[in-house]
Design a protein around this motif. Sequence first.
Motif, mmCIF file in Angstrom:
data_model
loop_
_atom_site.group_PDB
_atom_site.id
_atom_site.type_symbol
_atom_site.label_atom_id
_atom_site.label_comp_id
_atom_site.label_asym_id
_atom_site.label_seq_id
_atom_site.Cartn_x
_atom_site.Cartn_y
_atom_site.Cartn_z
ATOM 1 N N HIS A 39 1.064 -0.976 -0.162
ATOM 2 C CA HIS A 39 0.107 -0.493 -0.143
ATOM 3 C C HIS A 39 1.006 1.662 -0.264
ATOM 4 O O HIS A 39 1.627 1.370 0.643
ATOM 5 C CB HIS A 39 -0.962 0.178 0.646
ATOM 6 C CG HIS A 39 -1.526 1.185 1.224
ATOM 7 N ND1 HIS A 39 -1.492 2.130 2.187
ATOM 8 C CD2 HIS A 39 -2.786 1.789 1.018
ATOM 9 C CE1 HIS A 39 -2.127 3.278 2.814
ATOM 10 N NE2 HIS A 39 -2.810 2.964 1.897
ATOM 11 N N HIS A 40 0.387 1.996 -1.424
ATOM 12 C CA HIS A 40 1.599 3.572 -0.973
ATOM 13 C C HIS A 40 0.315 4.303 -1.489
ATOM 14 O O HIS A 40 -0.560 4.038 -2.605
ATOM 15 C CB HIS A 40 2.677 3.321 -1.716
ATOM 16 C CG HIS A 40 3.728 4.798 -1.710
ATOM 17 N ND1 HIS A 40 4.151 5.361 -0.776
ATOM 18 C CD2 HIS A 40 4.005 5.643 -2.662
ATOM 19 C CE1 HIS A 40 4.819 6.009 -0.876
ATOM 20 N NE2 HIS A 40 4.493 6.406 -1.991
ATOM 21 N N GLY A 41 -0.260 5.547 -0.865
ATOM 22 C CA GLY A 41 -0.264 6.163 -1.035
ATOM 23 C C GLY A 41 -2.299 6.335 -1.879
ATOM 24 O O GLY A 41 -2.519 5.854 -0.945
ATOM 25 N N ALA A 42 -2.209 6.743 -2.690
ATOM 26 C CA ALA A 42 -3.384 6.631 -3.500
ATOM 27 C C ALA A 42 -3.496 4.856 -4.249
ATOM 28 O O ALA A 42 -4.370 4.602 -5.166
ATOM 29 C CB ALA A 42 -3.801 7.521 -4.474
ATOM 30 N N ALA A 43 -2.403 4.548 -3.899
ATOM 31 C CA ALA A 43 -2.471 3.093 -4.772
ATOM 32 C C ALA A 43 -2.306 1.562 -3.717
ATOM 33 O O ALA A 43 -1.976 1.317 -2.568
ATOM 34 C CB ALA A 43 -1.568 2.810 -5.777
ATOM 35 N N LEU A 44 -2.990 0.719 -4.117
ATOM 36 C CA LEU A 44 -2.941 -0.540 -3.609
ATOM 37 C C LEU A 44 -2.469 -1.688 -4.066
ATOM 38 O O LEU A 44 -2.688 -1.542 -5.547
ATOM 39 C CB LEU A 44 -4.584 -0.831 -3.528
ATOM 40 C CG LEU A 44 -4.751 -0.921 -1.719
ATOM 41 C CD1 LEU A 44 -6.061 -1.151 -0.769
ATOM 42 C CD2 LEU A 44 -4.231 -1.194 -0.537
ATOM 43 N N LEU A 45 -1.734 -2.492 -4.121
ATOM 44 C CA LEU A 45 -1.140 -3.843 -5.075
ATOM 45 C C LEU A 45 -1.924 -5.193 -3.997
ATOM 46 O O LEU A 45 -1.979 -5.262 -2.867
ATOM 47 C CB LEU A 45 0.413 -4.165 -4.603
ATOM 48 C CG LEU A 45 0.861 -5.084 -5.968
ATOM 49 C CD1 LEU A 45 0.931 -4.765 -7.561
ATOM 50 C CD2 LEU A 45 2.977 -5.397 -5.981
ATOM 51 N N LEU A 46 -2.533 -5.414 -4.800
ATOM 52 C CA LEU A 46 -3.046 -6.525 -4.449
ATOM 53 C C LEU A 46 -3.132 -8.152 -4.405
ATOM 54 O O LEU A 46 -3.029 -7.801 -6.392
ATOM 55 C CB LEU A 46 -4.972 -6.547 -3.811
ATOM 56 C CG LEU A 46 -5.485 -4.720 -4.293
ATOM 57 C CD1 LEU A 46 -7.192 -5.133 -4.547
ATOM 58 C CD2 LEU A 46 -5.210 -5.000 -2.790
ATOM 59 N N GLU A 47 -2.800 -9.191 -4.092
ATOM 60 C CA GLU A 47 -3.636 -10.743 -4.833
ATOM 61 C C GLU A 47 -4.144 -10.234 -5.787
ATOM 62 O O GLU A 47 -4.975 -10.107 -5.806
ATOM 63 C CB GLU A 47 -3.278 -11.825 -4.096
ATOM 64 C CG GLU A 47 -4.450 -12.196 -3.350
ATOM 65 C CD GLU A 47 -4.650 -13.669 -2.489
ATOM 66 O OE1 GLU A 47 -4.161 -14.400 -2.468
ATOM 67 O OE2 GLU A 47 -5.103 -13.131 -1.062
#
Length: 124
Positions: A39-47
């Motif tokens: 998670h960073h700022g306005a972004a999520l890295l999801l499986e």
Amino acid sequence: IYLNQKAILKISISEEEISREYKALKLFKGCKVVKVLKHHGAALLLEQLTPGSSLKDYAFVDELASLRIISELIKNLATTSHTSNYNFPTITSMLSVINAQKYSENYLITKALEIANKLLKESN
């Protein structure tokens, strides 16, 4: 692919909205929700999840089993610790925010490019 795992990048125009989603996903970790890789700022890295059978469709095959599945899911979500300490937004409040903000296409494109450039700089 992130750390040998297929992933999906979710970017929002609202850092606050993504932060709320991140907190909820962290809170419900272990309750059969999508895993947050970063998670960073306005972004999520999801499986990346692989689509399976819809519970709605499964109900036609085995109604009792689908009731057990949904009951277990609701029980897990309802008994997760600290849910009362976190003030989840209501659907009404979320819709009022969307209705109050009139985003133009140009604004959305500009915001998406800003986020993409920021992510690219940080990945180097």
